[in-house]
Design an enzyme around this catalytic site. Structure first.
Site, short mmCIF file in Angstrom:
data_model
loop_
_atom_site.label_atom_id
_atom_site.label_comp_id
_atom_site.label_asym_id
_atom_site.label_seq_id
_atom_site.Cartn_x
_atom_site.Cartn_y
_atom_site.Cartn_z
N PRO A 1 34.58 75.35 26.51
CA PRO A 1 33.66 76.35 25.95
C PRO A 1 32.58 75.77 25.03
O PRO A 1 32.83 74.85 24.26
CB PRO A 1 34.58 77.28 25.17
CG PRO A 1 35.83 76.52 24.93
CD PRO A 1 35.97 75.60 26.11
N ASN A 2 31.42 76.35 25.19
CA ASN A 2 30.23 76.09 24.37
C ASN A 2 29.54 74.75 24.70
O ASN A 2 28.45 74.50 24.17
CB ASN A 2 30.55 76.16 22.86
CG ASN A 2 31.11 77.53 22.49
OD1 ASN A 2 30.49 78.54 22.78
ND2 ASN A 2 32.29 77.57 21.92
N ARG B 1 22.92 73.12 20.75
CA ARG B 1 24.03 73.45 19.85
C ARG B 1 24.21 72.36 18.79
O ARG B 1 24.56 71.23 19.14
CB ARG B 1 25.32 73.57 20.66
CG ARG B 1 26.57 73.79 19.83
CD ARG B 1 27.83 73.59 20.68
NE ARG B 1 29.02 73.84 19.91
CZ ARG B 1 30.23 73.41 20.24
NH1 ARG B 1 30.41 72.72 21.37
NH2 ARG B 1 31.26 73.66 19.49
N TYR C 1 26.36 67.22 17.71
CA TYR C 1 26.68 66.88 19.11
C TYR C 1 25.60 66.06 19.81
O TYR C 1 25.78 65.68 20.96
CB TYR C 1 26.94 68.17 19.90
CG TYR C 1 28.19 68.89 19.43
CD1 TYR C 1 29.45 68.44 19.81
CD2 TYR C 1 28.12 70.00 18.58
CE1 TYR C 1 30.61 69.07 19.37
CE2 TYR C 1 29.27 70.64 18.13
CZ TYR C 1 30.51 70.17 18.53
OH TYR C 1 31.65 70.78 18.09
N ASN D 1 36.89 67.32 28.53
CA ASN D 1 36.57 67.69 27.16
C ASN D 1 36.97 69.15 27.00
O ASN D 1 36.25 70.05 27.43
CB ASN D 1 35.08 67.51 26.84
CG ASN D 1 34.81 67.77 25.36
OD1 ASN D 1 35.61 68.40 24.66
ND2 ASN D 1 33.68 67.29 24.87
N ALA E 1 36.91 73.58 22.13
CA ALA E 1 37.79 74.28 21.17
C ALA E 1 39.19 74.54 21.73
O ALA E 1 40.15 74.67 20.95
CB ALA E 1 37.14 75.59 20.73
N HIS F 1 42.46 72.65 20.58
CA HIS F 1 43.22 72.86 19.35
C HIS F 1 44.29 73.95 19.45
O HIS F 1 45.10 74.09 18.53
CB HIS F 1 42.25 73.17 18.20
CG HIS F 1 41.09 72.20 18.15
ND1 HIS F 1 41.28 70.84 17.97
CD2 HIS F 1 39.75 72.36 18.33
CE1 HIS F 1 40.10 70.23 18.00
NE2 HIS F 1 39.15 71.12 18.24
N GLU G 1 41.31 62.61 27.88
CA GLU G 1 40.75 63.62 26.97
C GLU G 1 39.60 62.97 26.23
O GLU G 1 39.75 61.87 25.67
CB GLU G 1 41.84 64.06 25.99
CG GLU G 1 41.35 65.03 24.93
CD GLU G 1 42.45 65.34 23.89
OE1 GLU G 1 43.65 65.06 24.15
OE2 GLU G 1 42.09 65.85 22.82
N HIS H 1 36.11 63.54 23.51
CA HIS H 1 35.35 64.35 22.55
C HIS H 1 34.08 63.60 22.20
O HIS H 1 34.09 62.37 22.06
CB HIS H 1 36.17 64.62 21.28
CG HIS H 1 37.45 65.31 21.57
ND1 HIS H 1 37.53 66.65 21.82
CD2 HIS H 1 38.71 64.82 21.71
CE1 HIS H 1 38.79 66.97 22.09
NE2 HIS H 1 39.52 65.88 22.03
N ARG I 1 36.31 65.88 10.88
CA ARG I 1 35.73 67.22 10.74
C ARG I 1 36.74 68.19 10.13
O ARG I 1 37.69 67.77 9.49
CB ARG I 1 35.21 67.68 12.12
CG ARG I 1 34.18 66.69 12.70
CD ARG I 1 33.65 67.13 14.04
NE ARG I 1 32.95 68.41 13.94
CZ ARG I 1 32.65 69.18 15.00
NH1 ARG I 1 32.98 68.76 16.22
NH2 ARG I 1 32.04 70.33 14.83
C1 DHK Z 1 33.75 69.86 21.16
C2 DHK Z 1 33.95 71.11 20.67
O1 DHK Z 1 33.30 72.14 21.19
C3 DHK Z 1 34.82 71.35 19.52
O2 DHK Z 1 35.44 72.62 19.58
C4 DHK Z 1 35.87 70.27 19.31
C5 DHK Z 1 34.55 68.70 20.72
C6 DHK Z 1 35.22 68.90 19.38
C7 DHK Z 1 33.76 67.42 20.86
O3 DHK Z 1 33.59 66.67 19.89
O4 DHK Z 1 33.33 67.13 22.00
O5 DHK Z 1 36.50 70.46 18.08
#
Ligand code: DHK
Length: 151
Positions: free
Chosen positions: A15-16, A23, A28, A78, A81, A84, A105, A107, A114
């Site tokens: 997501p996102n 974003r 990021y 990846n 969220a 977690h 996995e 990130h 964080r």
């Molecule tokens: C990406 C997200 O959207 C967060 O919810 C994670 C992760 C970290 C990243 O660092 O790619 O906490």
């Protein structure tokens, strides 16, 4: 360890992550998913397909992990969220590694630097390995590992 030559790597994003680029670029980075795909495609030999996908839907992400098992595809994940708290995603990730397929996995950020809720991953315990904190290079390193370990 995969025994057959790798012809496709599934690069799955939760997501996102479809909002990468706009974003929180200070967190990021400024690249979007198309930039990520181009980076990965340029980093693999010809004959290896990068199948990069993103969804905000937990069920769809779980279905893609089932597809990875059925098609014997290695996975870069990846979970964003979902990392977690999603036990459903963890169980699906376990199906991949229990089938003998690598699941790395990744990130973009280093979650351990964080907020405290990001410090726990329910996925890591069933992943082949974890790469975090190197921006889009986290994905490139994961793909590189998958291709090297399949040799
Ligand atoms: C990406 C997200 O959207 C967060 O919810 C994670 C992760 C970290 C990243 O660092 O790619 O906490």
């Amino acid at each position: 360890m995969t025994s057959n030559p790798v012809t496709r790597v599934l690069v799955l994003n939760g997501p996102n992550l479809g909002r990468l680029g706009s974003r929180e670029p200070e967190v990021y980075g400024s690249g979007n998913l198309s930039d990520l795909e181009a980076l990965l495609v340029a980093s693999v030999p010809s004959g290896v397909e990068i199948d990069l996908r993103q969804t905000n839907d937990e069920a769809e992400l779980i279905d893609w992990l089932h597809e990875a098992v059925d098609s014997a595809s290695p996975v870069v994940l990846n979970p964003a969220a979902f990392t977690h708290y999603s036990y459903g995603l963890r169980d699906a990730a376990a199906l991949v590694t229990k089938a003998g397929l690598p699941l790395v996995e990744v990130h973009i950020t280093n979650p351990h630097t964080r907020e405290s809720f990001r410090h726990d991953s329910v996925i890591s315990g069933v992943a082949t390995g974890v790469i975090a904190g190197f921006g889009f290079d986290s994905y490139r390193l994961a793909v590189d590992h998958i291709l090297r370990s399949a040799r």
